[in-house]
Design an enzyme around this catalytic site. Structure first.
Site, PDB file in Angstrom:
ATOM      1  N   THR A  47     -28.750  43.342  -5.308  1.00 27.31           N
ATOM      2  CA  THR A  47     -28.975  45.199  -5.208  1.00 27.31           C
ATOM      3  C   THR A  47     -27.712  45.467  -6.046  1.00 27.31           C
ATOM      4  O   THR A  47     -27.312  46.473  -6.305  1.00 27.31           O
ATOM      5  CB  THR A  47     -29.341  45.383  -4.139  1.00 27.31           C
ATOM      6  OG1 THR A  47     -30.619  45.447  -3.746  1.00 27.31           O
ATOM      7  CG2 THR A  47     -29.727  47.464  -4.232  1.00 27.31           C
ATOM      8  N   TYR A 134     -27.907  32.709   1.494  1.00 28.36           N
ATOM      9  CA  TYR A 134     -29.221  33.967   0.173  1.00 28.36           C
ATOM     10  C   TYR A 134     -29.946  33.113  -0.180  1.00 28.36           C
ATOM     11  O   TYR A 134     -29.410  32.347  -1.317  1.00 28.36           O
ATOM     12  CB  TYR A 134     -28.117  34.533  -0.130  1.00 28.36           C
ATOM     13  CG  TYR A 134     -28.505  35.098  -0.945  1.00 28.36           C
ATOM     14  CD1 TYR A 134     -30.256  35.489  -0.501  1.00 28.36           C
ATOM     15  CD2 TYR A 134     -28.485  36.560  -1.566  1.00 28.36           C
ATOM     16  CE1 TYR A 134     -31.201  36.995  -1.515  1.00 28.36           C
ATOM     17  CE2 TYR A 134     -29.677  37.532  -2.525  1.00 28.36           C
ATOM     18  CZ  TYR A 134     -31.068  37.307  -2.422  1.00 28.36           C
ATOM     19  OH  TYR A 134     -31.718  38.604  -2.852  1.00 28.36           O
ATOM     20  N   LYS A 162     -30.049  34.612   4.712  1.00 27.63           N
ATOM     21  CA  LYS A 162     -31.320  36.001   4.135  1.00 27.63           C
ATOM     22  C   LYS A 162     -32.448  35.046   3.414  1.00 27.63           C
ATOM     23  O   LYS A 162     -32.462  34.945   2.847  1.00 27.63           O
ATOM     24  CB  LYS A 162     -30.213  36.829   3.584  1.00 27.63           C
ATOM     25  CG  LYS A 162     -30.666  37.604   2.322  1.00 27.63           C
ATOM     26  CD  LYS A 162     -30.335  38.657   1.609  1.00 27.63           C
ATOM     27  CE  LYS A 162     -31.578  39.911   0.771  1.00 27.63           C
ATOM     28  NZ  LYS A 162     -31.025  40.676  -0.335  1.00 27.63           N
ATOM     29  N   ILE A 205     -31.884  42.265   5.083  1.00 27.95           N
ATOM     30  CA  ILE A 205     -31.223  43.440   4.741  1.00 27.95           C
ATOM     31  C   ILE A 205     -31.804  43.798   3.261  1.00 27.95           C
ATOM     32  O   ILE A 205     -32.941  43.060   2.569  1.00 27.95           O
ATOM     33  CB  ILE A 205     -30.226  41.505   3.362  1.00 27.95           C
ATOM     34  CG1 ILE A 205     -29.671  41.100   4.997  1.00 27.95           C
ATOM     35  CG2 ILE A 205     -29.507  42.416   2.530  1.00 27.95           C
ATOM     36  CD1 ILE A 205     -28.324  40.026   4.084  1.00 27.95           C
TER      37      ILE A 205
END
Length: 315
Positions: A47, A134, A162, A205
């Site tokens: 992001t 992740y 994540k 998250i």
């Protein structure tokens, strides 16, 4: 350490050809999120457009985030790369800056074999800073299977994952295999936060928390207390926002949303391009239903000087 709502923050750029970092805007955005009760923060993730940040910019964004947070909540800095040496460099820099942990995407494009993945994460786990894996197959082209995560969870430096596979069954299996470890499973999909927390996940998250942090925090805190009725009501109230954040490639919609709210956003960097007119109009309709968005858009920037790009009104 990493639980609750951790916004994956955007990296605001100035609207000029040089596309410099908007440091003051970044600070204001973070201060706003802190005022809304967030539980942690993630700079330089997907992001945050980490793929197009230079090393110098990456270190600057992480450093500014840490300074602005000033120990109030944990900072989990994105430091992943498809090059292990680069990931090590970024991780060391985040550690030296004072990050509480690092978020490390699985190597994209390369599609490493299992032994390579284990060695990659072992090198990072040996750097004496907590590492959150992740897993996002939609961006990397490779899924990290539950048995591999269970193996990596045994490394002392690996503290969580994540999980953004979109597969709730897989998330359940990971929690099942790691429940005896000091290991946090965190949702990487806003719309799956509640079901993942119901399975034993620790939070999210979040992309949507850039836009509506207060309700995201309230939903996760309700779930953490076992108030499922309240959490479910908030989940459905937030679902249109969740969908709107992916009407185009992340972070294109969220960057436009915060800009429309009067916060610091700026353009996305190529090869991403800005949201088109129709999708922008659709996004405005969603923002018009969000109390926090309407309040900020009407009042101007979350900070002091900047005016909102547009005043959002209900249609």
């Amino acid at each position: 350490m990493f639980e609750g709502v951790l916004p994956a923050i955007i990296t605001p750029f100035k609207s000029n050809s040089a596309m410099d970092l908007d440091i003051q805007g970044l600070e204001r955005n973070i201060e706003y999120l802190l005022s809304c009760g967030i539980h942690g923060i993630v700079p330089c993730g997907s992001t945050g457009e980490s793929a197009t940040l230079t090393f110098k910019e990456h270190e600057k964004v992480v450093g500014v985030t840490i300074d602005t947070i000033n120990g109030k909540v944990p900072v989990l800095a994105g430091t992943g790369s498809n090059n292990t040496a680069e990931a090590v460099t970024l991780t060391k820099a985040a550690k030296d800056s004072g990050a509480d942990g690092v978020l490390v995407i699985s190597p994209y494009y390369n599609k490493p074999n299992r032994a390579g993945l284990v060695k990659h994460y072992t090198k990072l786990a040996d750097l004496d800073i907590p590492v959150v894996i992740y897993n996002v197959p939609g961006r990397t082209g490779q899924n990290l299977e539950p048995d591999l995560i269970a193996e990596l969870a045994q490394l002392p430096g690996i503290v969580g994952i994540k999980e953004a596979s979109g597969n709730v069954g897989q998330v359940s299996r990971i929690i099942e295999l790691t429940q005896d470890e000091d290991f946090a499973v965190i949702s990487g999909d806003d719309n799956l936060t509640l079901p993942i927390m119901a399975l034993g996940g620790r939070g999210v998250i979040s992309v949507a928390a850039n836009v509506d942090p207060k309700r995201m925090v309230t939903m996760c805190e309700a779930a953490g207390k076992g108030d499922w009725k309240k959490a479910l009501a908030l989940h459905y109230a937030l679902s249109p926002l969740f969908r709107s954040m992916f009407i185009d490639t992340n972070p294109i919609p969220v960057k436009k949303a915060v800009e429309l709210m009067g916060m610091a956003g700026g353009p996305v960097r190529l090869p991403l391009d800005n949201l088109d007119g129709k999708k922008t109009a659709d996004l405005k309709k969603i923002l018009a239903t969000i109390p926090a968005a309407k309040k900020l858009a009407g009042a101007g920037s979350a900070g002091k000087k900047e005016k909102p790009v547009v005043k959002i009104t209900r249609r």
